[in-house]
Write an enzyme that holds these catalytic residues in place. Structure first.
Site, PDB file in Angstrom:
ATOM      1  CB  ILE A 207      -0.809  -0.272   1.123  1.00  0.00           C
ATOM      2  CG1 ILE A 207      -0.330  -0.049   2.777  1.00  0.00           C
ATOM      3  CG2 ILE A 207      -2.138  -1.021   0.940  1.00  0.00           C
ATOM      4  CD1 ILE A 207      -1.147   0.179   3.678  1.00  0.00           C
ATOM      5  CG  ASP A 208      -0.065   4.365  -2.758  1.00  0.00           C
ATOM      6  OD1 ASP A 208       0.418   3.241  -3.199  1.00  0.00           O
ATOM      7  OD2 ASP A 208      -0.976   4.909  -3.231  1.00  0.00           O
ATOM      8  NE  ARG A 209       5.897   9.139   1.359  1.00  0.00           N
ATOM      9  CZ  ARG A 209       6.526  10.104   0.663  1.00  0.00           C
ATOM     10  NH1 ARG A 209       7.940  10.143   0.673  1.00  0.00           N
ATOM     11  NH2 ARG A 209       6.037  11.064   0.170  1.00  0.00           N
TER      12      ARG A 209
ATOM     13  NE  ARG B  52      -2.626   8.382  -4.236  1.00  0.00           N
ATOM     14  CZ  ARG B  52      -1.346   8.469  -4.199  1.00  0.00           C
ATOM     15  NH1 ARG B  52      -0.692   7.309  -3.873  1.00  0.00           N
ATOM     16  NH2 ARG B  52      -0.898   9.772  -4.609  1.00  0.00           N
TER      17      ARG B  52
END
Length: 309
Positions: free
Chosen positions: A140-142, A241
């Site tokens: 998962i993204d930062r 996103r």
């Protein structure tokens, strides 16, 4: 000055462009900031002479960019606290905090989730994804928080990866988007692939894009925002996103696919990986784990509720 040398010839139509703009267009795999860094290090030459990034190229200029060799990264265990949601001999499910990168990469050599799980799990991690991503079966993204699975052995890794490939893993997210979403429920479909110009971004309906489906359900509407539940049918990079931005509702705080501006001091997108569920690789039983909303997210919902639409 060692490394790969990229060479370009300026055409008459490109004359007058700034050197960094010319090179970032000529080298889509490298950002403009990276090009500027190369120039500061004396690694950008025009007609065999070092030039600054604000140099205006002329027709028939010969431009060279000298890319330094890639430095081999070493991954070390680090004693970083983990919020553990579930653990057994096969796997570990952690609640990843905002700002933590999943695995080491250039610019993020330490302080990652991999560094933390190497310390916690010692030698008990799957090795399928190599030394840089031990145990990592998905990411998962930062700046996205929430549940993430770490595999302790190759059998667990393979079985969970198979379920992800078959799109049978339950993945439920919560997010706050800009604007008031009109439909109570909906689905966004659109192949996702690397952006043709900005290589750090993803985009919908691009050449060589991969099939992507995001289902959403409105949980609460506010005056200028909407609280939404997402369920992933596929799991592409930046999927939620990109898809929400494509229909005019980027994630609140998203600095890549939105403008990132808000009344609140946010660190990236307001997105939380709440629930993950799958068939346990050892027991064969369905396992579902939910990560609670982070404090900043719950507080933001409370503030927005005073301005409900």
């Amino acid at each position: 000055m060692q490394g790969e040398i990229l060479e370009f010839q300026v055409t008459p139509t490109q004359a007058g462009e700034r050197l960094d703009k010319f090179l970032s267009a000529a080298c889509p795999g490298y950002s403009r900031s990276f090009i500027q860094k190369l120039a500061k290090e004396g690694r950008v030459l025009v007609n065999q002479k070092e030039q600054k990034v604000n140099y205006k190229v002329s027709g028939n200029d010969h431009v060279q960019a000298i890319i330094p060799p890639v430095k081999e990264l070493e991954v070390h265990p680090e004693q970083i606290p983990l919020d553990i949601l579930y653990e057994d001999d096969s796997l570990l499910i952690v609640n990843k905090p905002k700002g933590m990168v999943v695995h080491p990469s250039a610019g993020h050599e330490s302080g990652t989730l991999v560094n933390a799980v190497l310390y916690h799990c010692k030698e008990s991690l799957s090795g399928i994804n190599g030394i840089m991503r031990p145990g990592i079966v998905h990411r998962i993204d930062r700046d996205t928080t929430g549940a993430l699975v770490v595999c302790k052995n190759d059998n667990a890794h393979l079985k969970i990866a198979e379920q992800m490939k078959a799109h049978s893993v339950t993945r439920r997210y919560f997010g706050i988007v800009k604007g008031v979403v009109k439909q109570d429920i909906g689905t966004v479909e659109g192949d996702i692939g690397r952006h043709p110009i900005d290589r750090k971004k993803m985009a919908v309906n691009v050449a060589n894009g991969k099939h992507a489906v995001t289902h959403y359900k409105v949980l609460q509407r506010f005056s200028e925002h909407t609280y939404v539940e997402f369920e992933l049918e596929t799991g592409r990079t930046h999927q939620i996103r990109v898809h929400m931005a494509s229909i005019g509702h980027p994630l609140l705080g998203d600095e890549v696919y939105g403008n990132g501006k808000s009344l609140w001091k946010l660190q990236g997108q307001t997105l939380h990986a709440a629930t993950i569920g799958f068939i346990h690789p050892a027991t064969g039983n369905y396992l579902e784990v939910t990560a609670p909303l982070p404090e900043y997210f719950a507080s933001l919902l409370s503030q927005l509720s005073h301005n409900r639409a």
